[in-house]
Design a protein around this motif. Sequence first.
Motif: not given
Length: 316
Positions: A64-65, A210-215, A243-246
Motif C-alpha cells: 500500500v505504501f 504491477q504494484l497496484l495489482l500486487a496490492t 518498508l513500503g514508502a522507502l
Amino acid sequence: MTTHVPSAPAATAGAPAARTAARPRLDWRLRFAALSLIWGFSFLLIKVGTHGYAPFQVTLGRLVFGTAVLAAAMAVKRERLPRGARTWGHLTVAAFLLNALPFSLFAYAELTIPSTLAGICNATSPLWGMALSLVALSEDRPTRMRVAGLGLGFLGVLTVLGAWQGFHGLDATGTAMALLASLSYPIGWIYVRRTLAGTGHSHLSMTGAQLLLATVQLAVVTPLFTTAPTDLALPSLLAIAALGALGTGLAVLIQYGLVAEVGPTTGQMVTYFIPVIATAAGVALLGESLTWSTPVGAVIVLAGAALTQARPRREG
C-alpha cells in the motif's frame, strides 16, 4: 528487494527505457549508496513489522505504501497506467511472482529466522537466475566462469547454512521460504522478459500498475488468513510504512534513475551490498547472533553471484 535490473528487490516491469530526463543533481554514487542502505535495512524492517502484525498484513501494508509513492510519482510526471487486457494479464502474473509472493515469503520466513539470514538468502537470486536462464533463455550461453560461479555460490549457501553440522539449529521451513522467495524473483524476471518487453509503456507506468495489482492480490488474501490487529503496535506500523514508502516505492524510482544513468551492470551491483548491510543492521540493532560461517558463506555467495554476471570478452 533485490536487483537484477531488475533486485530486488523488487518490482520490475520489463518495459523499454523511459524517455531521457534531465541529469539528476545528486551524484549517482550517493544514490547508489542510498539504495544499498534502503534495501539492506528492509530485512530489519520486515522483522520489526512482524513483531506487531501478521506476515500478510506486513506485506499488504508494504505494498500500500509503495504503491502510494509510485502513484504520486506518476501524478507528478503525468504518467498513465498501461492499457490492454493482455498487458494487464501479464502484469498480474508479474505482480504475483515479483511482489506478492516473495514479499510474503520473506515476511513469513522472518518469523523463525534472523533478518541477517534472510538478507543473505536474498543474495542467492543471481544464482537462481543464472541456473534458470540457462534453461529458459536460449541466448544466455553458459561459460566456464559463469558455471563456476554458480557452483561457488551454492557452496557459499551451504556454508551459511552450516551443512557440515547437519544444519544444526537452523529453522528449515523459514530458510526454505527465504530461498523460495529469492527464486521467485528470477522466475518473474524471465516471465517479464518474455511477455512484457517492448510494450511501449514507461517503466514507471508498468511498475505502478504491477504494484497496484500486487496490492489487490494481498488485499484479497490477507482477510482470509488473518484477523484484524487489536493493538496499534506503532513501532511495527512505522517499520511497515518505511518498508513500503522507502524500500518498495522510493527504491524503485532511485534504481531506474541509476540504470538510466550508469547502465544495468553498475546498477545491479547494489545486490552485493544488500546482505552486508542487512547483516550489520541485524547484529547491531536487533542483537542477532552471528557465527563465523555466516559472513564467510556470504562472501562466497557474493563471489559466485559476481562470476555468474560476468560477460565474455568480445574478440577484436
